[in-house]
Enzyme design. Structure first.
Site, short mmCIF file in Angstrom:
data_model
loop_
_atom_site.label_atom_id
_atom_site.label_comp_id
_atom_site.label_asym_id
_atom_site.label_seq_id
_atom_site.Cartn_x
_atom_site.Cartn_y
_atom_site.Cartn_z
N ASP A 149 0.97 -5.73 10.05
CA ASP A 149 0.84 -4.73 11.11
C ASP A 149 -0.05 -5.29 12.22
OD1 ASP A 149 0.38 -2.50 12.70
OD2 ASP A 149 0.34 -1.15 10.97
N ILE A 202 0.82 -1.21 0.00
CA ILE A 202 0.00 0.00 0.00
C ILE A 202 0.85 1.26 0.00
CG2 ILE A 202 -0.26 0.28 2.50
CD1 ILE A 202 -3.24 0.79 2.00
N CYS A 250 3.09 -11.78 5.47
CA CYS A 250 4.32 -11.80 6.26
C CYS A 250 4.42 -10.59 7.16
CB CYS A 250 5.53 -11.85 5.34
SG CYS A 250 5.49 -13.26 4.26
#
EC number: 2.1.1.33
Lengths: 516, 281
Positions: B179, B122, B176
């Site tokens: 957050d 993102i 992976c």
């Protein structure tokens, strides 16, 4: 100044109950009126003040205190407006959603409205429907989740029993637990975060979290984007009935999921909208889905195959209807202006899609699609048989001019009733019409509409019904009635968007905001 | 962000020749990004409207691809078929959601040169870094033809995953070191949730796998709980995982994984298999 009726629902005789009357439910601000069409008068009225007296017994012991208090202060301060209204298929129950996120169920016993339960949802519902089995409600909220609740909430849960909430709501904290941060020294990588972690370790105990809402509800499915509409569809495949939930969101998605209990399975998407989707309408008896949103085009889908059959442009409503008996002559001359204003408008927001009965040329019963565009004083009409046309030639829409923008539509028998945003005293707030195909060759499928004088006579009492609490200011009314245009995303700058709901600190737009 | 223009200047100045690897220091961006806010993202209206040939030029074809065009889910919503989108000869099969600086992507790519791998990220700068690195690697390995099967896109997968992939397209998804979003009210922003898992199930083929790794035990338990609680997934046992080289690659090759090792942290891995959908009741 008078308040317009913001929601309508019709209750009619059912095959099971053929002797019952036609009733019309109308919501005016926080009040709900029940009108009997046989007797021609208002037979029952409900307002939130009644709810204070009738706090349902099935509240929790702990939670029983709070709703009562909330109710009293709410009734005195500002009663919550009714934002959604629907009925159960067996015509015995009415479900209303009010501005305070409460889902209220009413029973229609002996022609009287009686509130039998109220449940506060975690987020503001945007769509609600009672399933055909008459025992479950599905409710979509602005946050993106679709819940299923039983129509009748269970009696008070045993003290300490866990509610069957199949989602990750914040766990109850029994007593004060020691605070245990999820981060450790090893997972924290920067200086600043390390200092924060040390401060957290030094913190002694949790502050009490908000009590979760203790009633039975299940999350069926969820979007990450804001939900705008939910529809329930049934399809016959090889003799078996298959159920689906269709959901539309602000990020241009239309998702088709299996119905409960398999609503975690997504069957497919109908993708193609270029702006938010605001309304869905399933055409009964077909596999067609009509969707409208922030564009000047309606999309017609074969939802079972996830394909787009075609689009219908709202800018090209070639014909305009003249409705005899209506004071529309002034509008007729500036007839072009209604249409021009639509074409000129860059920002169209579809605010309603309804299927109403209409009469075909040979007097057989057909259906027509009505389209309402926010703030436009008219309704677009298209016979549903024309929705199958996909040869590139767009079917012609007819525009029914109205005095004021329509807010909601309900069907009664062969007619349909429209509630208008009429705020001056003396103006009609509710009108009734009958739709049929225009006589003569049906080239463009032109429609004709006549006023149903008989029905309007019976609705006269609603039109003249004075509302005592006239706290209706123009801006508050506008916010209540015209919220669809706000769904448009403003590209190019970072907006709080829906994270604003659960981010009171304004953490949204977070690229530059420090997050700890 | 006052830092960005300066860095971009330095980035452009230091670029000497084609094929030189990009330097991470010019592409740093804050780790957190809000997946709910309306970034100025571009995304295709539907998977069929996506021009993949820009990302995998080596696989571009001029003839209609193996993606069947009568499949309604891939046909563009354009009944008159006016728009022709360039095709590629096969579909993306592996997605690294939140690929960061591409460690996993570039480790996997040479191991499976005929499978298309896509990284989704993102953050703008980071995506650019991966794209530059892919270009540089392709040039460096032009003779062996490696790294032509890997690319990166800037995307918000939490909202727009179905815009990129059709039903059952992927065979592997990697998550992976996502957050953790520690705060309870931020849990909805976590990359794994009961409702989002339905979307992962939608784009994954039956038998496909979701690989997850994190160094935060709480998040690991959350991920495990939500996939286990989702009827479309079942946990892949330890024994079965032993033969899977993707797990080892995931443990060792991501930037975040290497950082965790340097700090002496623990890594928690859990892998799930996508089950067949049961028939309608």
């Amino acid at each position: 100044m008078q308040r317009p009726y913001q929601c309508l629902a019709a209750i009619g005789p059912t095959p099971r109950n053929p002797t019952s009357n036609f009733h019309l439910l109308a919501a005016c601000g926080p009040r709900l009126l029940l009108l009997s069409l046989d007797e021609g008068g208002i037979v029952s009225e409900w307002s939130p003040a009644d709810a204070v007296a009738e706090v349902p017994e099935d509240d929790e012991d702990g939670g029983g205190e709070r709703p009562k208090k909330k109710q009293k202060t709410a009734a005195q301060a500002k009663p919550a407006n009714i934002i959604k209204l629907t009925t159960s298929c067996n015509e015995q129950y009415v479900v209303a959603v009010t501005d305070d996120k409460c889902v209220r169920v009413f029973s229609l016993v002996d022609g009287k409205l009686r509130e039998i339960s109220q449940r506060c949802m975690p987020k503001r519902p945007c769509a609600i429907q009672v399933l055909p089995d008459n025992t479950t409600i599905i409710c979509g909220d602005k946050f993106g989740d679709v819940y299923s609740l039983p129509l009748h909430p269970e009696p008070a849960l045993e003290a300490g029993a866990e509610p069957s909430v199949a989602t990750e709501t914040t766990p109850e904290i029994k007593g004060k637990q020691a605070f245990k941060p999820s981060a450790t020294n090893l997972t924290v990588h920067t200086q600043r975060n390390r200092k924060s972690l040390e401060a957290q370790m030094a913190q002694k105990a949790f502050s009490a979290k908000k009590e979760p809402l203790k009633f039975d509800r299940k999350v069926l499915l969820g979007h990450v984007s804001m939900l705008t509409d939910v529809a329930y569809a049934i399809r016959n495949v090889d003799g078996a009935e298959r159920r689906y939930i269709i959901t539309a969101d602000r990020d241009e998605h239309i998702r088709i999921s299996r119905g409960p209990p398999q609503s975690h399975i997504i069957e497919g998407y109908c993708l193609g909208h270029k702006e938010f989707v605001s309304k869905l309408c399933i055409v009964p008896g077909t596999d067609l889905l009509v969707s409208g949103g922030g564009e000047s085009e309606l999309y017609v889908w074969d939802w079972a195959a996830f394909t787009l059959k075609g689009t219908i442009s709202l800018c090209d409503a070639a014909l305009s209807m003249r409705v005899p008996g209506m004071n529309e002559l002034s509008k007729l001359d500036s007839n072009g202006s209604v249409q021009d204003s639509i074409s000129a408008k860059k920002d169209i927001a579809v605010s309603g899609l309804w299927v109403v009965p209409c009469q075909a040329q040979d007097d057989t019963k057909e259906a027509a699609l009505l389209v309402a565009v926010e703030r436009v004083p008219g309704l677009y009409v298209l016979p549903t048989s024309k929705l199958h046309v996909v040869d590139g030639k767009e079917p012609g829409l007819t525009l029914l001019n109205l005095d004021h923008p329509p807010i909601d539509v309900a069907c009664i028998g062969d007619s349909f009733v429209v509630t208008l945003d009429a705020r001056e005293e003396g103006q009609d707030r509710i009108r009734a019409f009958k739709m049929r195909h225009a006589p003569g060759p049906t080239q463009a499928g032109s429609m004709e509409c006549t006023r149903d004088e008989e029905l309007e006579e019976k609705l006269r009492c609603i039109n003249t019904h004075a509302v005592t609490d006239s706290g209706a200011e123009a801006k508050a009314l506008d916010d209540l009635l015209y919220g669809v245009a706000n769904l448009r995303k403003r590209r190019g700058w970072v907006e709080p968007g829906k994270a604003g709901d659960d981010d009171p600190d304004g953490e949204a737009g977070a690229e530059d905001v420090a997050e700890d | 962000m006052a830092g960005a223009p300066k860095k971009r200047q330095k980035r452009d100045e230091s670029k000497q020749e084609e094929g030189q690897m990009p330097q991470k220091k010019f592409y740093r961006q804050r780790a957190h990004a809000n997946p709910f806010s309306d970034h100025d993202l571009t995304y295709p209206a539907s998977p069929a409207a996506m021009d993949w040939s820009q990302h995998y030029p080596a696989f571009a074809t001029t003839t209609p691809s193996s993606i069947p065009t009568h499949d309604p889910r891939t046909t563009p919503p354009d009944p008159n078929n006016e728009i022709q989108v360039p095709q590629i000869s096969q579909q993306v099969q592996i997605a690294d959601i939140g690929c960061g600086f591409g460690g996993l992507l570039f480790a996997l790519a040479p191991k499976m040169p005929s499978t298309l791998i896509l990284g989704l990220e993102i953050r703008t700068s980071v995506t650019e870094f991966v794209q530059e690195k892919a270009k540089a690697l392709r040039l460096q390995h032009a003779s062996s033809g490696l790294y032509r099967n890997v690319s990166c896109i800037r995307a918000n997968t939490m909202k727009f995953l179905p815009n990129f992939f059709v039903k059952g397209q992927l065979s592997k998804i990697f998550l992976c070191f996502p957050d953790p979003h520690f705060k309870a009210r931020k849990h909805k922003a976590r990359i794994v949730s009961g409702t989002l898992n339905s979307e992962y199930a939608f784009v994954l083929a039956a038998g496909g796998r979701v690989y997850t790794i994190t160094d935060v035990e709480d998040l690991h338990l959350w991920i495990a709980k939500h996939f286990e609680g989702h009827a479309s997934f079942e946990r892949v046992g330890e024994e079965e995982l032993e033969g899977d080289e993707c797990v080892e690659t995931m443990r060792r090759e991501t930037e975040e994984g290497k950082k965790v090792e340097r700090n002496g942290g623990r890594k928690f891995v859990v892998v799930f298999r996508r089950l067949e959908d049961p028939p309608c009741p």
